[in-house]
Motif scaffolding. Structure first.
Motif, mmCIF file in Angstrom:
data_model
loop_
_atom_site.group_PDB
_atom_site.id
_atom_site.type_symbol
_atom_site.label_atom_id
_atom_site.label_comp_id
_atom_site.label_asym_id
_atom_site.label_seq_id
_atom_site.Cartn_x
_atom_site.Cartn_y
_atom_site.Cartn_z
ATOM 1 N N HIS A 19 0.805 -1.218 0.000
ATOM 2 C CA HIS A 19 0.000 0.000 0.000
ATOM 3 C C HIS A 19 0.838 1.268 0.000
ATOM 4 O O HIS A 19 0.434 2.281 -0.550
ATOM 5 N N MET A 20 2.017 1.234 0.571
ATOM 6 C CA MET A 20 2.846 2.439 0.595
ATOM 7 C C MET A 20 3.415 2.779 -0.787
ATOM 8 O O MET A 20 3.757 3.929 -1.044
ATOM 9 N N ILE A 21 3.497 1.804 -1.667
ATOM 10 C CA ILE A 21 3.946 2.076 -3.034
ATOM 11 C C ILE A 21 2.932 2.979 -3.742
ATOM 12 O O ILE A 21 3.303 3.834 -4.547
ATOM 13 N N PHE A 22 1.670 2.800 -3.419
ATOM 14 C CA PHE A 22 0.604 3.524 -4.104
ATOM 15 C C PHE A 22 0.114 4.754 -3.354
ATOM 16 O O PHE A 22 -0.617 5.567 -3.929
ATOM 17 N N ALA A 23 0.488 4.906 -2.105
ATOM 18 C CA ALA A 23 -0.066 5.996 -1.288
ATOM 19 C C ALA A 23 0.265 7.373 -1.862
ATOM 20 O O ALA A 23 -0.642 8.187 -2.081
ATOM 21 N N ASP A 24 1.504 7.655 -2.121
ATOM 22 C CA ASP A 24 1.884 8.990 -2.592
ATOM 23 C C ASP A 24 1.303 9.311 -3.969
ATOM 24 O O ASP A 24 0.727 10.384 -4.144
ATOM 25 N N PRO A 25 1.413 8.396 -4.948
ATOM 26 C CA PRO A 25 0.812 8.726 -6.254
ATOM 27 C C PRO A 25 -0.700 8.941 -6.199
ATOM 28 O O PRO A 25 -1.226 9.850 -6.840
ATOM 29 N N VAL A 26 -1.397 8.127 -5.415
ATOM 30 C CA VAL A 26 -2.856 8.282 -5.323
ATOM 31 C C VAL A 26 -3.207 9.608 -4.661
ATOM 32 O O VAL A 26 -4.108 10.317 -5.114
ATOM 33 N N TYR A 27 -2.496 9.979 -3.613
ATOM 34 C CA TYR A 27 -2.784 11.238 -2.939
ATOM 35 C C TYR A 27 -2.487 12.425 -3.854
ATOM 36 O O TYR A 27 -3.229 13.400 -3.864
ATOM 37 N N CYS A 28 -1.424 12.340 -4.646
ATOM 38 C CA CYS A 28 -1.104 13.430 -5.568
ATOM 39 C C CYS A 28 -2.148 13.552 -6.674
ATOM 40 O O CYS A 28 -2.574 14.657 -7.012
ATOM 41 N N ILE A 29 -2.565 12.430 -7.222
ATOM 42 C CA ILE A 29 -3.579 12.451 -8.278
ATOM 43 C C ILE A 29 -4.906 12.953 -7.723
ATOM 44 O O ILE A 29 -5.581 13.780 -8.352
ATOM 45 N N ALA A 30 -5.281 12.490 -6.551
ATOM 46 C CA ALA A 30 -6.547 12.936 -5.947
ATOM 47 C C ALA A 30 -6.516 14.427 -5.633
ATOM 48 O O ALA A 30 -7.526 15.122 -5.790
ATOM 49 N N ALA A 31 -5.377 14.930 -5.211
ATOM 50 C CA ALA A 31 -5.271 16.364 -4.920
ATOM 51 C C ALA A 31 -5.434 17.184 -6.187
ATOM 52 O O ALA A 31 -6.050 18.255 -6.171
ATOM 53 N N LYS A 32 -4.894 16.685 -7.310
ATOM 54 C CA LYS A 32 -5.033 17.420 -8.567
ATOM 55 C C LYS A 32 -6.451 17.334 -9.119
ATOM 56 O O LYS A 32 -6.959 18.288 -9.690
ATOM 57 N N VAL A 33 -7.079 16.185 -8.957
ATOM 58 C CA VAL A 33 -8.430 16.000 -9.510
ATOM 59 C C VAL A 33 -9.483 16.691 -8.643
ATOM 60 O O VAL A 33 -10.334 17.414 -9.153
ATOM 61 N N PHE A 34 -9.431 16.461 -7.331
ATOM 62 C CA PHE A 34 -10.477 16.950 -6.448
ATOM 63 C C PHE A 34 -10.114 18.240 -5.710
ATOM 64 O O PHE A 34 -10.979 18.873 -5.124
ATOM 65 N N GLY A 35 -8.846 18.604 -5.678
ATOM 66 C CA GLY A 35 -8.437 19.780 -4.910
ATOM 67 C C GLY A 35 -8.708 19.544 -3.436
ATOM 68 O O GLY A 35 -8.407 18.493 -2.894
ATOM 69 N N ASP A 36 -9.292 20.519 -2.805
ATOM 70 C CA ASP A 36 -9.666 20.377 -1.390
ATOM 71 C C ASP A 36 -11.150 20.072 -1.242
ATOM 72 O O ASP A 36 -11.736 20.302 -0.194
#
Length: 70
Positions: A19-36
Motif C-alpha cells: 500500500h505504501m507504493i501507491f499511497a503517494d501517487p494516489v494522494y497526488c492524483i486525488a489532490a489534482k483531480v479533487f483539490g480540497d
C-alpha cells in the motif's frame, strides 16, 4: 462484487506491504483531480486500497511471488 472482495481476505500481508507504493501517487492524483473538495478525503484511502489489492491479487497469481505476499 462480494466474492471478488472476499478473495482478498487471504492477502492482508501483501496489501499492507504494497500500500505504501501507491499511497503517494494516489494522494497526488486525488489532490489534482479533487483539490480540497469533499471527495478528496474518502477517495484517497479507497484508491490506495484498490491499487494495493489489485497489485497483491496479481502477485498472488504467480507461484514465485505468492510466497512474498501471503
Amino acid at each position: 462484487p462480494v466474492k471478488q472482495i472476499a478473495r482478498l481476505a487471504g492477502l492482508p500481508l501483501g496489501i499492507y506491504l504494497t500500500h505504501m507504493i501507491f499511497a503517494d501517487p494516489v494522494y497526488c492524483i486525488a489532490a489534482k483531480v479533487f483539490g480540497d473538495g469533499p471527495l478528496y478525503n474518502p477517495s484517497c484511502p479507497a484508491g490506495v486500497l484498490l491499487c494495493a489489492g489489485t497489485a497483491t491479487y496479481i502477485l498472488s497469481l504467480n507461484r514465485f511471488t505468492r510466497r512474498l505476499i501471503s
